[in-house]
Design an enzyme around this catalytic site. Sequence first.
Site, PDB file in Angstrom:
ATOM      1  N   ASN A 173      -3.578   6.056  -0.437  1.00 17.42           N
ATOM      2  CA  ASN A 173      -3.059   6.293   0.911  1.00 17.42           C
ATOM      3  C   ASN A 173      -2.407   7.657   1.089  1.00 17.42           C
ATOM      4  O   ASN A 173      -2.312   8.160   2.199  1.00 17.42           O
ATOM      5  CB  ASN A 173      -2.101   5.178   1.313  1.00 17.42           C
ATOM      6  CG  ASN A 173      -2.885   3.948   1.718  1.00 17.42           C
ATOM      7  OD1 ASN A 173      -3.928   4.057   2.339  1.00 17.42           O
ATOM      8  ND2 ASN A 173      -2.401   2.778   1.336  1.00 17.42           N
ATOM      9  N   HIS A 185      -2.706  -2.696  -5.968  1.00 15.54           N
ATOM     10  CA  HIS A 185      -3.127  -2.349  -4.609  1.00 15.54           C
ATOM     11  C   HIS A 185      -4.643  -2.452  -4.455  1.00 15.54           C
ATOM     12  O   HIS A 185      -5.396  -1.634  -4.985  1.00 15.54           O
ATOM     13  CB  HIS A 185      -2.630  -0.927  -4.267  1.00 15.54           C
ATOM     14  CG  HIS A 185      -2.999  -0.498  -2.890  1.00 15.54           C
ATOM     15  ND1 HIS A 185      -3.367   0.776  -2.580  1.00 15.54           N
ATOM     16  CD2 HIS A 185      -3.072  -1.201  -1.735  1.00 15.54           C
ATOM     17  CE1 HIS A 185      -3.659   0.848  -1.300  1.00 15.54           C
ATOM     18  NE2 HIS A 185      -3.487  -0.335  -0.763  1.00 15.54           N
ATOM     19  N   SER A 232       0.824  -1.206   0.000  1.00 14.96           N
ATOM     20  CA  SER A 232       0.000   0.000   0.000  1.00 14.96           C
ATOM     21  C   SER A 232       0.854   1.250   0.000  1.00 14.96           C
ATOM     22  O   SER A 232       0.331   2.344  -0.071  1.00 14.96           O
ATOM     23  CB  SER A 232      -0.929  -0.013   1.213  1.00 14.96           C
ATOM     24  OG  SER A 232      -0.232  -0.422   2.353  1.00 14.96           O
ATOM     25  N   GLU A 253      -5.652  -0.028  -7.420  1.00 16.40           N
ATOM     26  CA  GLU A 253      -4.653   0.916  -7.941  1.00 16.40           C
ATOM     27  C   GLU A 253      -3.560   0.092  -8.598  1.00 16.40           C
ATOM     28  O   GLU A 253      -3.033  -0.830  -7.966  1.00 16.40           O
ATOM     29  CB  GLU A 253      -3.988   1.672  -6.777  1.00 16.40           C
ATOM     30  CG  GLU A 253      -4.692   2.887  -6.303  1.00 16.40           C
ATOM     31  CD  GLU A 253      -3.863   3.604  -5.231  1.00 16.40           C
ATOM     32  OE1 GLU A 253      -3.488   4.755  -5.483  1.00 16.40           O
ATOM     33  OE2 GLU A 253      -3.616   3.031  -4.163  1.00 16.40           O
TER      34      GLU A 253
HETATM   35  N1  CAA Z   1     -15.979  -9.328   3.194  1.00 14.96           N
HETATM   36  C1  CAA Z   1     -16.953  -9.550   2.285  1.00 14.96           C
HETATM   37  N2  CAA Z   1     -18.097  -8.848   2.260  1.00 14.96           N
HETATM   38  C2  CAA Z   1     -18.281  -7.890   3.186  1.00 14.96           C
HETATM   39  C3  CAA Z   1     -17.296  -7.616   4.167  1.00 14.96           C
HETATM   40  C4  CAA Z   1     -16.114  -8.393   4.155  1.00 14.96           C
HETATM   41  N3  CAA Z   1     -15.126  -8.212   5.036  1.00 14.96           N
HETATM   42  N4  CAA Z   1     -17.752  -6.606   4.946  1.00 14.96           N
HETATM   43  C5  CAA Z   1     -18.959  -6.261   4.481  1.00 14.96           C
HETATM   44  N5  CAA Z   1     -19.281  -7.024   3.422  1.00 14.96           N
HETATM   45  C6  CAA Z   1     -20.495  -6.954   2.606  1.00 14.96           C
HETATM   46  C7  CAA Z   1     -21.716  -7.304   3.433  1.00 14.96           C
HETATM   47  O1  CAA Z   1     -21.906  -8.712   3.436  1.00 14.96           O
HETATM   48  C8  CAA Z   1     -22.816  -6.557   2.710  1.00 14.96           C
HETATM   49  O2  CAA Z   1     -23.217  -7.297   1.565  1.00 14.96           O
HETATM   50  P1  CAA Z   1     -24.744  -7.248   1.022  1.00 14.96           P
HETATM   51  O3  CAA Z   1     -24.908  -5.891   0.419  1.00 14.96           O
HETATM   52  O4  CAA Z   1     -24.722  -8.338   0.009  1.00 14.96           O
HETATM   53  O5  CAA Z   1     -25.605  -7.529   2.191  1.00 14.96           O
HETATM   54  C9  CAA Z   1     -22.130  -5.285   2.212  1.00 14.96           C
HETATM   55  O6  CAA Z   1     -20.717  -5.584   2.217  1.00 14.96           O
HETATM   56  C10 CAA Z   1     -22.398  -4.105   3.104  1.00 14.96           C
HETATM   57  O7  CAA Z   1     -22.025  -4.448   4.427  1.00 14.96           O
HETATM   58  P2  CAA Z   1     -22.836  -4.023   5.735  1.00 14.96           P
HETATM   59  O8  CAA Z   1     -24.263  -3.763   5.386  1.00 14.96           O
HETATM   60  O9  CAA Z   1     -22.529  -5.007   6.810  1.00 14.96           O
HETATM   61  O10 CAA Z   1     -22.129  -2.716   6.257  1.00 14.96           O
HETATM   62  P3  CAA Z   1     -21.835  -1.327   5.522  1.00 14.96           P
HETATM   63  O11 CAA Z   1     -22.937  -0.922   4.631  1.00 14.96           O
HETATM   64  O12 CAA Z   1     -21.383  -0.428   6.609  1.00 14.96           O
HETATM   65  O13 CAA Z   1     -20.588  -1.640   4.584  1.00 14.96           O
HETATM   66  C11 CAA Z   1     -18.255  -1.489   4.329  1.00 14.96           C
HETATM   67  C12 CAA Z   1     -19.401  -2.128   5.095  1.00 14.96           C
HETATM   68  C13 CAA Z   1     -18.338  -1.895   2.867  1.00 14.96           C
HETATM   69  C14 CAA Z   1     -16.973  -2.019   4.941  1.00 14.96           C
HETATM   70  C15 CAA Z   1     -18.377   0.074   4.456  1.00 14.96           C
HETATM   71  O14 CAA Z   1     -18.465   0.439   5.806  1.00 14.96           O
HETATM   72  C16 CAA Z   1     -17.233   0.824   3.823  1.00 14.96           C
HETATM   73  O15 CAA Z   1     -17.213   1.035   2.638  1.00 14.96           O
HETATM   74  N6  CAA Z   1     -16.261   1.278   4.656  1.00 14.96           N
HETATM   75  C17 CAA Z   1     -15.077   1.964   4.181  1.00 14.96           C
HETATM   76  C18 CAA Z   1     -14.105   0.965   3.633  1.00 14.96           C
HETATM   77  C19 CAA Z   1     -12.877   1.606   3.108  1.00 14.96           C
HETATM   78  O16 CAA Z   1     -12.667   2.798   3.084  1.00 14.96           O
HETATM   79  N7  CAA Z   1     -11.971   0.758   2.650  1.00 14.96           N
HETATM   80  C20 CAA Z   1     -10.696   1.185   2.145  1.00 14.96           C
HETATM   81  C21 CAA Z   1      -9.720   1.128   3.247  1.00 14.96           C
HETATM   82  S1  CAA Z   1      -8.137   1.664   2.731  1.00 14.96           S
HETATM   83  C22 CAA Z   1      -7.444   0.315   2.087  1.00 14.96           C
HETATM   84  O17 CAA Z   1      -7.946  -0.765   2.088  1.00 14.96           O
HETATM   85  C23 CAA Z   1      -6.135   0.544   1.480  1.00 14.96           C
HETATM   86  C24 CAA Z   1      -4.966   0.526   2.352  1.00 14.96           C
HETATM   87  O18 CAA Z   1      -3.886   0.340   1.823  1.00 14.96           O
HETATM   88  C25 CAA Z   1      -4.973   0.756   3.795  1.00 14.96           C
END
Ligand code: CAA
Length: 295
Positions: free
Chosen positions: A203, A153, A132, A165
């Site tokens: 990031n 990424h 990342s 990415e």
């Molecule tokens: N694996 C698979 N599916 C998942 C999951 C996981 N870990 N977590 C959630 N889901 C699925 C759920 O099953 C649900 O599916 P359906 O629509 O089929 O029911 C869907 O995602 C939505 O989940 P929830 O209703 O439980 O919860 P939510 O609406 O709050 O969504 C989330 C959860 C998608 C994580 C949302 O909160 C989100 O988008 N958060 C921000 C995530 C983000 O910013 N990620 C990037 C991080 S930075 C990175 O990764 C890069 C780095 O280098 C650090």
Amino acid sequence: AFKSLQRYYSTTQHIQTVGVIGGGQMGSGIAQVLSQAAKKNVIVVDLNKQVLEKSLAGITSILDKNVAKGKMSDLEKSDILKRLSFSDSLKSLANADFVIEAVIENAEIKCNIFKELDQIVKKEAILATNTSSISITKIAAATKRPQNVIGMHFMNPVPVMKLVEIIPGISTSEETQNITNQLTKDMGKVHTVARDTAGFIANRLLMPYINEACQAVYEGLGTIEDIDTTMKLGCNMPMGPLTLADFIGLDTCLSIMKVLQAELGDKYKPSPLLIRYVEAGKFGKKSNEGFYSYF
Ligand code: CAA
């Protein structure tokens, strides 16, 4: 002329087996999507057998939920699982056509893995890293095939987030980039291309935001809950920044901030509070405690 044709006709048909190194959160998600959407055979490699067992259990549980929701049939679920295999040895990747490394964010560990992989995996295979923030050019230089090394990424949670990415290093060939673009598409994802500088695009923008939220807690701007709620309900973020930090892992956030600071200067200095949490072993969700408690 052949080169310009390649630009348009790079396919991934020759890619039958993809290796994924690291069976943690990211590696498991990448493996699932490679099997589910791209229909590739996948070998997940991790030195720790318990991690491999946890990876299979985690993927199975997500697929079970999809079946229960009526999003997937039992047959589709078993086909996805049939294409997945698990191994505790890098040597099992000898015949892989493409490898994606997703281990801990540590330059020395990644370079050592690439050096070893380069001697094991067939010469024409592409070696991608899910780093990342670490330089792709540096990781590529650990191999004798830097033209076949690229950054890929993924975002967490991989099965849900649409973006990948793609980061070519200084020596990455256009063909490697085109094949990687196509594999990303096969996985049902959209890609952006980022230059090989610390933190790439995601990031470079996300971590200073999370770091500033840590600093806001440190300075007493508001409670942890107030800071998160302000951003979630006030700015329509899907999660507050501190919930997101716990979700990503505070150790990961800190190591990315350190890479940004080392390359880009003290504008990216990690908040002392982020450092204290990591020193205390409070890494967020993965250690059951961070800004919030998950016991
Ligand atoms: N694996 C698979 N599916 C998942 C999951 C996981 N870990 N977590 C959630 N889901 C699925 C759920 O099953 C649900 O599916 P359906 O629509 O089929 O029911 C869907 O995602 C939505 O989940 P929830 O209703 O439980 O919860 P939510 O609406 O709050 O969504 C989330 C959860 C998608 C994580 C949302 O909160 C989100 O988008 N958060 C921000 C995530 C983000 O910013 N990620 C990037 C991080 S930075 C990175 O990764 C890069 C780095 O280098 C650090």
